[in-house]
Design an enzyme around this catalytic site. Structure first.
Site, PDB file in Angstrom:
ATOM      1  N   ARG A 219     -11.223 -24.443  75.033  1.00  0.00           N
ATOM      2  CA  ARG A 219      -9.811 -24.758  75.298  1.00  0.00           C
ATOM      3  C   ARG A 219      -8.821 -24.041  74.390  1.00  0.00           C
ATOM      4  O   ARG A 219      -7.652 -24.375  74.371  1.00  0.00           O
ATOM      5  CB  ARG A 219      -9.589 -26.267  75.257  1.00  0.00           C
ATOM      6  CG  ARG A 219      -9.951 -26.879  73.949  1.00  0.00           C
ATOM      7  CD  ARG A 219     -10.470 -28.280  74.176  1.00  0.00           C
ATOM      8  NE  ARG A 219     -10.692 -28.913  72.904  1.00  0.00           N
ATOM      9  CZ  ARG A 219     -10.093 -30.009  72.503  1.00  0.00           C
ATOM     10  NH1 ARG A 219      -9.255 -30.628  73.294  1.00  0.00           N
ATOM     11  NH2 ARG A 219     -10.332 -30.509  71.335  1.00  0.00           N
ATOM     12  N   HIS A 220      -9.314 -23.068  73.629  1.00  0.00           N
ATOM     13  CA  HIS A 220      -8.412 -22.272  72.785  1.00  0.00           C
ATOM     14  C   HIS A 220      -8.445 -20.809  73.178  1.00  0.00           C
ATOM     15  O   HIS A 220      -9.512 -20.245  73.393  1.00  0.00           O
ATOM     16  CB  HIS A 220      -8.826 -22.372  71.312  1.00  0.00           C
ATOM     17  CG  HIS A 220      -8.479 -23.687  70.701  1.00  0.00           C
ATOM     18  ND1 HIS A 220      -9.358 -24.728  70.654  1.00  0.00           N
ATOM     19  CD2 HIS A 220      -7.339 -24.122  70.119  1.00  0.00           C
ATOM     20  CE1 HIS A 220      -8.766 -25.769  70.059  1.00  0.00           C
ATOM     21  NE2 HIS A 220      -7.543 -25.423  69.732  1.00  0.00           N
ATOM     22  N   SER A 360       3.047 -30.496  72.893  1.00  0.00           N
ATOM     23  CA  SER A 360       3.613 -31.106  71.685  1.00  0.00           C
ATOM     24  C   SER A 360       5.108 -30.979  71.781  1.00  0.00           C
ATOM     25  O   SER A 360       5.612 -29.963  72.280  1.00  0.00           O
ATOM     26  CB  SER A 360       3.198 -30.362  70.426  1.00  0.00           C
ATOM     27  OG  SER A 360       1.857 -30.559  70.176  1.00  0.00           O
ATOM     28  N   ARG A 408      -3.749 -24.454  79.776  1.00  0.00           N
ATOM     29  CA  ARG A 408      -4.309 -25.812  79.720  1.00  0.00           C
ATOM     30  C   ARG A 408      -3.852 -26.639  80.915  1.00  0.00           C
ATOM     31  O   ARG A 408      -4.603 -27.453  81.449  1.00  0.00           O
ATOM     32  CB  ARG A 408      -3.904 -26.500  78.422  1.00  0.00           C
ATOM     33  CG  ARG A 408      -4.643 -25.920  77.242  1.00  0.00           C
ATOM     34  CD  ARG A 408      -4.588 -26.852  76.077  1.00  0.00           C
ATOM     35  NE  ARG A 408      -5.284 -26.266  74.951  1.00  0.00           N
ATOM     36  CZ  ARG A 408      -5.349 -26.817  73.750  1.00  0.00           C
ATOM     37  NH1 ARG A 408      -4.755 -27.978  73.533  1.00  0.00           N
ATOM     38  NH2 ARG A 408      -6.009 -26.234  72.782  1.00  0.00           N
TER      39      ARG A 408
END
Ligand code: AMO
Length: 434
Positions: A219-220, A360, A408
């Site tokens: 996921r990075h 975020s 994502r």
């Protein structure tokens, strides 16, 4: 090509020219079928050897799979053909030949490992299910842009070569800029905030971010696409409302426009648009719930960041998208504002998908004095950021915003196992080309 017809648009009774790749040749002796594939799908071309010109048969049937042909002929209804029509050719032109040996099989009959697929993305993207991912990505990004525009936001583009980092010093890629030290941008954070004090007030950006993350995970990425939002005169709760609207709009657009693509991915039956009203859980409540599951060997204490294991445990509990709010100030960046009256709590939030973090954000510190204090508390030199802090002395309204990883988002919309599936040419620890 001026008079080219797409494979799926060829209608019985018409004489058309279709151009594409040789998907398959089935030679049954007296009769042979060539399946030609273009971006829309496939069409069958029939060669009845006794009735067809020898040269035409020779050209059409002696090419290697994946060569590029243009075929002109009449279209007839044929129930036994895969798409219900077939072409009887009068002209076949070979536009580009393919080697007999291919590094991967675009028909998908022979499966290839991800690294082979990424090394040969051009061929990989000839597979309908892979093509579908990127058609859906385009629809998703269009929906994101349209929704931002409906919400009165202006699209901006900010520099990707910058003088300072914003998201922690260890994840920067250095570059040399005419003999000076510079970096690849980790986030448009400071630039989008600077636009809040401008006449634009409400902005968004869809652009690359660069993170020199050491970890190699599903996921990075080291280069990702960030969907950023920032607006004057709103607080963290209102920023979360916009975040939810954007995520749901992306799902809705995929549901409304991508029926064939979802079918190609085997998702036609199961695809669901999430309900709005994502639960908003405080960080304190989140760690209590995680600890109560007993999933962690060492229970979380106040101030701990959430490990992948902790995120999973909570994701399984909640079962859908949810926000984590009121994070401890000490683990949020300098630009996030503290809660009024409690310096230990921040206005920072994350949007979580049960499988991973998507967003975020938070309300920003817009008061100059407090902003400078925040820099000092985090061991940063405010002087380095003067181009940014200075503007907070000339009328910077209260504001809030967030950043959402496009890969994502796509990964979670489609349930992809690896984030590399969501980007055509991923950048990770090992991969710098193609
Ligand atoms: P953050 O660093 O949490 O916040 O990044 C925001 C979102 O961007 C995505 N993302 C990544 N996706 C893939 N690979 C990566 N290496 C990667 N890093 C980040 C994630 C993440 O949730 N400036 C703040 C945002 C803000 O407050 O507006 C920021 O960059 O989906």
């Amino acid at each position: 090509m001026e008079s080219r017809t797409y494979a799926t648009a060829a209608t019985p009774g018409d004489t058309v020219t279709v151009a594409g790749w040789v998907h398959e040749i089935r030679d049954l002796g007296g009769i042979a079928f060539l399946i030609l594939r273009d971006t829309t799908g496939k069409i069958q071309v029939k060669f009845e050897k006794n009735d067809t010109d020898d040269e035409l048969v020779e050209t059409g049937l002696n090419v290697h799979r994946e060569s590029v042909l243009s075929v002109t002929g009449s279209v007839e209804a044929e129930e036994r053909a895969p798409t219900g029509v077939e072409m009887v050719p009068t002209e076949v032109d070979v536009l580009a030949e393919a080697d007999p040996e291919l590094p991967l099989d675009p028909s998908g009959k022979v499966e290839a490992e991800l690294p082979t697929r990424l090394d040969n993305r051009t061929l990989d993207l000839r597979k309908s299910e892979v093509q579908a991912i990127f058609e859906i990505r385009a629809v998703m990004l269009q929906a994101v842009r349209d929704t931002f525009r409906d919400l009165d936001c202006t699209e901006i583009n900010t520099p990707k070569i910058v003088a300072t980092g914003t998201e922690g010093g260890t994840e920067l890629f250095p570059v040399t800029y005419f003999g000076r030290e510079a970096f690849m941008n980790q986030s448009p954070q400071l630039f989008k905030q600077l636009m809040i004090g401008s006449g634009l007030e409400r902005v968004f950006e869809v652009g690359p971010i660069f993170r020199a993350e050491e970890h190699n995970t599903p996921r990075h990425l080291n280069e990702a696409t960030s969907i950023d939002f920032e607006s004057a005169f709103i607080d963290d709760a209102e920023a979360m409302d916009v975040c939810e609207a954007i995520v749901v709009a992306a799902y809705e657009a995929v549901a409304a426009n991508c029926e064939d693509e979802l079918a190609a991915l085997g998702l036609a039956e199961t695809f669901e648009v999430p309900d709005t009203g994502f639960p908003r859980l405080s960080y304190g409540a989140a760690i209590e719930r995680i600890n109560a599951t007993g999933a962690l060997d060492t229970p979380l204490a106040w101030g701990d960041d959430l490990s992948t294991e902790a995120e999973r445990a909570l994701g399984d509990e909640v079962g859908g998208h949810y926000f984590i709010t009121d994070w401890p100030s000490e683990i949020k960046p300098f630009y996030i504002k503290d809660r009024d009256g409690d310096e230990t709590l921040s206005t920072g939030f994350d949007l979580m998908h049960p499988r991973l973090e998507l967003v975020s954000g938070g309300q920003r510190e817009h008061r100059h004095e407090q902003l400078i204090e925040g820099f000092e508390q985090q061991g940063l030199e405010p002087e380095t950021f003067e181009y940014y802090t200075k503007m907070f002395r000339y009328g910077m309204p209260p504001h809030a915003g967030w950043g959402l990883g496009a890969e994502r988002l796509l990964m979670t919309i489609l349930g992809l196992e690896n984030i590399r599936e969501a980007v055509i040419f991923p950048r990770d620890r090992q991969r710098l080309s193609p």
